[in-house]
Design a protein around this motif. Structure first.
Motif, PDB file in Angstrom:
ATOM      1  N   ALA A   1       0.831  -1.201   0.000  1.00 33.02           N
ATOM      2  CA  ALA A   1       0.000   0.000   0.000  1.00 33.02           C
ATOM      3  C   ALA A   1       0.869   1.255   0.000  1.00 33.02           C
TER       4      ALA A   1
ATOM      5  N   SER B   1      -4.308   5.548  -2.966  1.00 30.83           N
ATOM      6  CA  SER B   1      -4.531   5.243  -1.551  1.00 30.83           C
ATOM      7  C   SER B   1      -5.472   4.052  -1.442  1.00 30.83           C
ATOM      8  N   LEU B   2      -5.052   3.036  -0.694  1.00 34.26           N
ATOM      9  CA  LEU B   2      -5.891   1.861  -0.478  1.00 34.26           C
ATOM     10  C   LEU B   2      -6.640   2.029   0.843  1.00 34.26           C
TER      11      LEU B   2
ATOM     12  N   LYS C   1      -7.482  -6.201  -2.738  1.00 36.83           N
ATOM     13  CA  LYS C   1      -6.203  -6.032  -2.074  1.00 36.83           C
ATOM     14  C   LYS C   1      -5.101  -6.574  -2.990  1.00 36.83           C
TER      15      LYS C   1
END
Length: 383
Positions: A255, A265-266, A273
């Protein structure tokens, strides 16, 4: 008259006949003798001629051998979050005298660069790889990787990985860190921890509208400047990538890489994912790493707009390019662009196998690729 001619020719004719008979009788014995002698010569040559370190079965991309060994994975199945376990030990690795000397050289070089207002390496906190184990899940035979890491820093990396082929003694130019500590090493054995100061996270990135993203590294980067790669290639860092126990979290590192390299941005609500698909070893730099991919929720146009507006580590990549997420389009891109970082090529290859589910088709598409200047840049200590 005839008697005189026969008297002159008889010794030659008899000699020729005897030679023919001996050749016929002993030909196989002579051939066997020379074959045996040649085998003995080759065995002696293997003993006395210094060879480049051979770790094991290196990855083949078509007809090109890469300095990368697949230790686990790469068969089309991604690891789940529970398949990658990490533990942290607060144990500093003991550096041999040769490495201590190289580290002092690195420290002095970076001090001088900073004092001269030149670009100097930031000595960030890193991890060294203490050990790893490949386990299996009962019942379904899934791989489970268990890692143990300890504390290190970036100067340790600069003093080892880029300097593996640097002569340790001017009087003995053949003696290097590689020849002394890595010769014929089994990649599945316990790592040489005092040489393993960087663990890489490498991600292929696929946009919402079906493009795979590639990046060309800046000429100012310390490792493989100017090489093409997947856009996310990060070394694990403390304290940014660790959990509450101090152990690295591979998904946090991924990330961070996405944010620093591409501005993505996760959040908690992010649908997908990162998926890790293989674990391997860069044999040129003795650097272990995980390879994987992520599907992002941005189109190609949106991604390029965000990057153009400014991202944290934009300087690390001088160029970003893409190819449609189709086997022939990606194969063509890989063939036409060079040079390539080996981890990036293997990452692309394993990503295609995992997503497309057609390993034979991927192998056939890539088997004719003649990738130029794939890996072995001149070794250097730091800058």
């Amino acid at each position: 008259m005839f008697g005189e001619i026969w008297a002159l020719l008889r010794p030659h004719i008899v000699g020729a006949l005897i030679g023919t008979i001996l050749t016929f009788v002993f030909e196989e014995a002579i051939k066997a003798f020379f074959r045996s002698t040649w085998r003995k010569i080759k065995r002696l040559a293997r003993i006395f001629v210094r060879k480049r370190t051979v770790f094991g079965e290196e990855f083949m991309l078509g007809k090109q051998k890469l300095p990368w060994i697949v230790i686990d994975g790469g068969h089309g199945e991604a690891y789940g979050p529970g398949d990658l376990e990490c533990r942290y030990v607060k144990e500093l690795v003991k550096l041999p005298e040769e490495v201590q000397k190289l580290r002092k050289i690195v420290e002095e070089e970076q001090r001088q660069a900073s004092a001269s207002h030149l670009r100097a390496a930031w000595n960030g906190s890193r991890y060294y790889l203490h050990s790893f184990v490949i386990d299996r899940e009962p019942g379904d035979e899934r791989s489970r990787l268990k890692f143990i890491f300890g504390p290190s820093d970036y100067y340790n990396f600069l003093a080892t990985s880029p300097a593996l082929d640097r002569p340790l003694n001017d009087a003995l130019p053949g003696v290097t860190l590689r020849s002394k500590y890595l010769k014929d090493l089994d990649p599945w054995s316990k790592p040489v921890s005092f040489l393993a100061h960087s663990f890489g996270i490498n991600l292929a990135v696929i946009t919402r509208d079906g493009y795979m993203v590639f990046a060309q590294r800046s000429p100012d980067t310390f490792s493989r400047p100017g090489y093409w790669n997947v856009p996310v290639n990060e070394g694990l860092q403390r304290p940014f990538d660790n959990d509450e126990t101090g152990a690295p979290d591979f998904f946090k590192a991924a990330a961070r890489g996405l944010y620093e390299e591409l501005g993505i941005s996760l959040g908690r609500d992010y649908k997908e994912k990162p998926k890790f698909v293989s674990f391997g070893l860069d044999t040129q730099f003795y650097q272990f790493g995980l390879l994987g991919f992520i599907r992002i929720q941005l189109t190609l146009g949106e991604l390029l707009t965000i990057r153009a507006s400014g991202v944290k580590d934009k300087w690390e990549a001088v160029k970003v390019d893409t190819a449609k997420m189709e086997l022939d389009k990606i194969e063509s891109f890989v063939r036409d662009y060079e040079p390539w970082a080996p981890s990036g090529l293997v990452c692309i290859f394993h990503t295609l196998i995992t997503i497309l589910g057609k390993p034979i088709a991927v192998h056939r598409a890539f088997e004719q690729i003649g990738v130029k200047k794939i890996a072995l840049e001149a070794p250097r200590l730091s800058t």
